[in-house]
Design a protein around this motif. Structure first.
Motif, PDB file in Angstrom:
ATOM      1  N   ALA A 194       5.854   4.550   0.557  1.00 45.12           N
ATOM      2  CA  ALA A 194       7.090   5.488   0.373  1.00 45.12           C
ATOM      3  C   ALA A 194       7.865   5.113   2.210  1.00 45.12           C
ATOM      4  O   ALA A 194       8.873   5.906   1.392  1.00 45.12           O
ATOM      5  N   ILE A 220      -8.594  16.243   1.603  1.00 41.70           N
ATOM      6  CA  ILE A 220      -7.083  16.004   1.253  1.00 41.70           C
ATOM      7  C   ILE A 220      -6.281  16.981   1.425  1.00 41.70           C
ATOM      8  O   ILE A 220      -5.200  17.161   2.035  1.00 41.70           O
ATOM      9  N   ALA A 242      -0.713  10.301   6.482  1.00 46.67           N
ATOM     10  CA  ALA A 242       0.091   9.337   5.989  1.00 46.67           C
ATOM     11  C   ALA A 242      -0.049   8.899   4.751  1.00 46.67           C
ATOM     12  O   ALA A 242       0.553   9.121   3.922  1.00 46.67           O
ATOM     13  N   LEU A 243      -1.830   9.020   4.586  1.00 47.35           N
ATOM     14  CA  LEU A 243      -2.183   8.553   3.236  1.00 47.35           C
ATOM     15  C   LEU A 243      -1.848  10.002   2.644  1.00 47.35           C
ATOM     16  O   LEU A 243      -1.463   9.444   1.124  1.00 47.35           O
ATOM     17  N   ALA A 251      -9.233  10.645  -5.463  1.00 45.57           N
ATOM     18  CA  ALA A 251      -9.568  11.725  -5.683  1.00 45.57           C
ATOM     19  C   ALA A 251      -9.439  12.641  -7.114  1.00 45.57           C
ATOM     20  O   ALA A 251     -10.647  13.573  -6.746  1.00 45.57           O
ATOM     21  N   ALA A 267       6.490   9.017 -11.066  1.00 43.57           N
ATOM     22  CA  ALA A 267       6.535  10.139 -10.033  1.00 43.57           C
ATOM     23  C   ALA A 267       7.237   8.916  -9.356  1.00 43.57           C
ATOM     24  O   ALA A 267       8.921  10.070  -8.628  1.00 43.57           O
ATOM     25  N   ARG A 308      -1.494  10.698 -12.099  1.00 46.67           N
ATOM     26  CA  ARG A 308      -2.274  11.522 -10.933  1.00 46.67           C
ATOM     27  C   ARG A 308      -1.528  11.830  -9.446  1.00 46.67           C
ATOM     28  O   ARG A 308      -1.288  10.310  -9.640  1.00 46.67           O
ATOM     29  N   ASP A 309      -1.473  12.606  -9.457  1.00 50.68           N
ATOM     30  CA  ASP A 309      -1.573  12.796  -7.760  1.00 50.68           C
ATOM     31  C   ASP A 309      -2.097  13.983  -7.506  1.00 50.68           C
ATOM     32  O   ASP A 309      -3.675  14.311  -7.866  1.00 50.68           O
ATOM     33  N   LEU A 310      -2.373  14.298  -6.138  1.00 48.61           N
ATOM     34  CA  LEU A 310      -3.388  14.697  -5.044  1.00 48.61           C
ATOM     35  C   LEU A 310      -4.055  16.666  -6.030  1.00 48.61           C
ATOM     36  O   LEU A 310      -5.143  17.191  -5.454  1.00 48.61           O
ATOM     37  N   HIS A 324      -6.019   1.766  -1.703  1.00 51.79           N
ATOM     38  CA  HIS A 324      -5.189   2.620  -0.609  1.00 51.79           C
ATOM     39  C   HIS A 324      -4.547   3.607  -1.756  1.00 51.79           C
ATOM     40  O   HIS A 324      -3.590   4.626  -0.472  1.00 51.79           O
ATOM     41  N   ASP A 325      -4.718   4.121  -2.571  1.00 55.46           N
ATOM     42  CA  ASP A 325      -3.881   5.427  -3.226  1.00 55.46           C
ATOM     43  C   ASP A 325      -5.208   6.333  -3.147  1.00 55.46           C
ATOM     44  O   ASP A 325      -6.089   6.455  -3.952  1.00 55.46           O
ATOM     45  N   LEU A 326      -4.849   7.082  -2.982  1.00 58.57           N
ATOM     46  CA  LEU A 326      -5.302   8.640  -2.581  1.00 58.57           C
ATOM     47  C   LEU A 326      -5.587   9.094  -3.954  1.00 58.57           C
ATOM     48  O   LEU A 326      -6.562   9.924  -3.878  1.00 58.57           O
ATOM     49  N   SER A 327      -4.441   9.116  -4.542  1.00 56.40           N
ATOM     50  CA  SER A 327      -4.713   9.864  -6.218  1.00 56.40           C
ATOM     51  C   SER A 327      -5.927   9.119  -6.538  1.00 56.40           C
ATOM     52  O   SER A 327      -6.108  10.592  -7.615  1.00 56.40           O
ATOM     53  N   ALA A 376      -5.066   1.955   4.588  1.00 56.40           N
ATOM     54  CA  ALA A 376      -3.438   1.175   4.702  1.00 56.40           C
ATOM     55  C   ALA A 376      -3.619  -0.401   4.807  1.00 56.40           C
ATOM     56  O   ALA A 376      -4.774  -0.807   4.827  1.00 56.40           O
ATOM     57  N   SER A 377      -2.979  -1.836   3.831  1.00 61.03           N
ATOM     58  CA  SER A 377      -3.155  -2.528   4.503  1.00 61.03           C
ATOM     59  C   SER A 377      -4.003  -3.502   5.903  1.00 61.03           C
ATOM     60  O   SER A 377      -2.773  -2.695   6.388  1.00 61.03           O
ATOM     61  N   ALA A 413       1.861  10.106   1.524  1.00 61.94           N
ATOM     62  CA  ALA A 413       2.421   8.828   1.095  1.00 61.94           C
ATOM     63  C   ALA A 413       1.967   8.930  -0.874  1.00 61.94           C
ATOM     64  O   ALA A 413       2.855   8.662  -1.734  1.00 61.94           O
ATOM     65  N   VAL A 414       1.494   9.786  -1.413  1.00 61.22           N
ATOM     66  CA  VAL A 414       1.153   9.740  -2.405  1.00 61.22           C
ATOM     67  C   VAL A 414       2.302  10.031  -3.130  1.00 61.22           C
ATOM     68  O   VAL A 414       3.054  11.691  -2.673  1.00 61.22           O
ATOM     69  N   PRO A 415       2.957   9.541  -4.352  1.00 62.36           N
ATOM     70  CA  PRO A 415       4.415  10.426  -4.909  1.00 62.36           C
ATOM     71  C   PRO A 415       3.578  11.917  -5.745  1.00 62.36           C
ATOM     72  O   PRO A 415       2.871  11.474  -6.417  1.00 62.36           O
ATOM     73  N   ASP A 437       0.980  -0.873   0.089  1.00 63.39           N
ATOM     74  CA  ASP A 437      -0.111  -0.196   0.115  1.00 63.39           C
ATOM     75  C   ASP A 437       0.896   1.352  -0.101  1.00 63.39           C
ATOM     76  O   ASP A 437       2.054   1.052   0.503  1.00 63.39           O
ATOM     77  N   MET A 438       0.519   2.040  -0.022  1.00 61.52           N
ATOM     78  CA  MET A 438       1.058   4.097  -0.321  1.00 61.52           C
ATOM     79  C   MET A 438       1.741   4.135   0.807  1.00 61.52           C
ATOM     80  O   MET A 438       2.880   4.319   0.316  1.00 61.52           O
ATOM     81  N   VAL A 439       0.999   3.529   1.726  1.00 61.75           N
ATOM     82  CA  VAL A 439       1.839   4.676   2.956  1.00 61.75           C
ATOM     83  C   VAL A 439       3.230   3.729   3.036  1.00 61.75           C
ATOM     84  O   VAL A 439       4.363   4.057   3.552  1.00 61.75           O
TER      85      VAL A 439
END
Lengths: 260, 255
Positions: A179, B234, B244-245, B210, A204, A247-249, B204-207, B40-41, B248-250, A174-176
């Motif tokens: 990272a 966000i 944390a989420l 979003a 990215a 795609r990001d935030l 698990h991917d906030l992007s 998260a997982s 964590a988005v790159p 998962d993303m956390v």
């Protein structure tokens, strides 16, 4: 920086496949650099990793080749560490974590069983697993996916190889956790002055820490250069597409209206 | 009107150390709305998806779906109502009979839920394929010989075949290449606008959330620890899990 490995005209074709997995690749891997190999499925990025590690399957047709500065190809486990996407596949379910992390060092560095176990505990601490002495006695199934990937990194680095290949090492996490693992890899590789080949589909993720990027598509090397240069002024249309589809935030959402 | 209301859902898995997967989860979803379920997982989000879709039973709690007591349904009435709540998973190949053709994968729900008369099934399959951007000629192909992105389109076609009010998507785009993923997200948004389908979108991917979610609920240790409009969660995450989420988005580093 000197080239650790000069790849020249490397082509790889798998038996029965209609198109080559890699098609005439020219690429230098420089000593001590962090090189990101970026590509989508079918780009040939994992085939490149396997070719470098001498792990191509029997029957694969190889043309061209690789010249290593050391004069001979690196010995997997000793000169070259490898971390895969799925740590469960590279860990033996019936051996303790301590045995597996120490195994390569025992074989390659001639350590005793006791020395190997103590090195294993030291490595588990390096990859920031809490209570490394306890983890060393555990079995893979008792750990989470992120913890298993830390173990796989510890095992890959135990014999102190000069180069590490991470092949989609964080894509199943998962993303956390991703990272955290990327930050860990970056720290360890910097501290040891190692060469890192970071293979990923995520441009990215690579942009955050790689010195150079090599963009692959359908078995061909589309573009290579310093990360900053390639991202700021991509030469190839495909690189532009990859950047545009990221795609990001901060990317505008696809939905048009507030909640109904 | 609210489409889905879950209250106080709890579930413990007895195996191992008695892990609490859901610890008092409540949520609601309106028609045509997308609720993003982030975490998260091990946070419990997939267990929640399985409980809502009746693939797993909660220990306690209640679910009302389309005005009915969803947990009281069983047998034939439950199978009939399932037409209104469909699912799409990450591992699409695993979700299909590997020997199936595209046509048979899409005909199954049409037959089981008697969506159209037998004589019109082939035409309906072609219409479904067209709706998800695949040529009608794909009907004769094996599920195994199409690409991952195409297979995900077929999974979506199968889900919309029964005119659901809600589709639960569990990491449905996580395994796809970015360019393919964007196209699938666009398709899902278009289908929602046309048909008013609600989505519970687990990721698990906030992007990803979003891009498509109106609201986001963040899970941690079996609880929803934060919920709010997507832009607020966000821009100003309140809980450590949400922060944390977000972190964590790159981000694409372009200097």
């Amino acid at each position: 920086m000197t080239a650790l490995c000069e790849i020249r005209g490397l082509s790889v074709a798998y038996p029965g496949a209609s198109v080559p997995a890699l098609d005439g690749i020219d690429l230098d891997i420089r000593a001590g650099e962090r090189l990101a190999v970026i590509g989508e499925s079918g780009s040939g990025k994992s085939t490149l990793a396997c070719a470098l590690a001498g792990l191509l399957p029997d029957g694969a047709r190889v043309e061209g080749g690789m010249r290593w500065a050391a004069g001979s190809p690196p010995r997997p486990g000793r000169d070259l560490g490898f971390v895969f996407q799925d740590p469960a596949a590279s860990l033996n379910p019936v051996l303790t974590i301590g045995e597996q992390v120490g195994e390569g060092a025992r074989r390659h560095l001639g350590l005793s069983r006791r020395q190997a176990l103590s090195l294993a505990v030291e490595m588990l601490e390096k990859v920031r697993l809490p209570d490394p002495g306890k983890v060393a006695k555990a079995f893979p199934h008792q750990l989470s996916g992120g913890q298993r990937q830390r173990v796989a990194i510890a095992a890959a680095l135990a014999a102190k190889p000069g180069m590490l290949i991470a092949d989609e090492a964080t894509s199943a996490l998962d993303m956390v956790v991703q990272a955290e693992i990327v930050a860990l890899l970056d720290d360890l590789v910097r501290a040891a002055g190692m060469t890192l080949l970071f293979i990923t589909h995520d441009i990215a993720l690579a942009s955050g820490f790689a010195d150079r990027v090599a963009i692959f598509r359908k078995g061909a090397l589309v573009e290579t250069g310093p990360t900053r240069t390639v991202l700021a002024a991509p030469a190839a249309a495909y690189t532009k597409t990859l950047i545009a589809s990221h795609r990001d935030l901060a990317t505008p959402p696809l939905i048009h209206e507030a909640a109904p | 009107m609210t489409l889905l209301v879950a209250e106080g859902l709890c579930k413990r898995y007895a195996a191992g150390r008695g892990v609490t997967a859901l610890d008092g989860v409540s949520l609601h979803l309106s028609p045509g709305e997308t609720l993003g379920l982030a975490g998260a997982s091990g946070s419990g989000k997939s267990t929640l998806a399985r409980v809502l879709t009746r693939l797993a039973e909660p220990d306690t709690g209640s679910i009302r779906f389309a005005g009915e007591d969803w947990l009281a349904l069983s047998g034939a009435p439950l199978r009939r109502r399932r037409a209104r709540m469909q699912m799409v998973f990450q591992d699409v190949l695993g979700a299909f009979n590997p020997r199936a053709t595209v046509a048979s994968a899409l005909e199954d729900p049409l037959r089981i839920h008697a969506v159209v008369p037998k004589g019109e099934r082939a035409r309906e399959v072609a219409a479904l394929l067209d709706r998800v951007g695949l040529p009608a000629a794909y009907a004769g192909r094996s599920i195994r010989e199409v690409s991952g992105g195409e297979r995900q389109r077929i999974a979506i076609a199968r889900a919309i075949a029964t005119h659901p009010a809600l589709i639960v998507l569990d990491e449905a785009v996580s395994a796809l290449d970015v360019s393919v993923r964007e196209k699938i997200l666009e398709l899902l948004v278009t289908l929602q606008e046309e048909r008013g389908i609600a989505y519970l979108f687990v990721s698990h991917d906030l992007s990803v959330l979003a891009a498509v979610a109106h609201r986001i609920a963040v899970m941690e240790a079996g609880r929803i620890v934060e919920t709010g409009p997507t832009s607020r969660v966000i821009a100003d995450p309140q809980s450590p899990a949400a922060r944390a989420l977000v972190r964590a988005v790159p981000r694409l580093v372009i200097e």
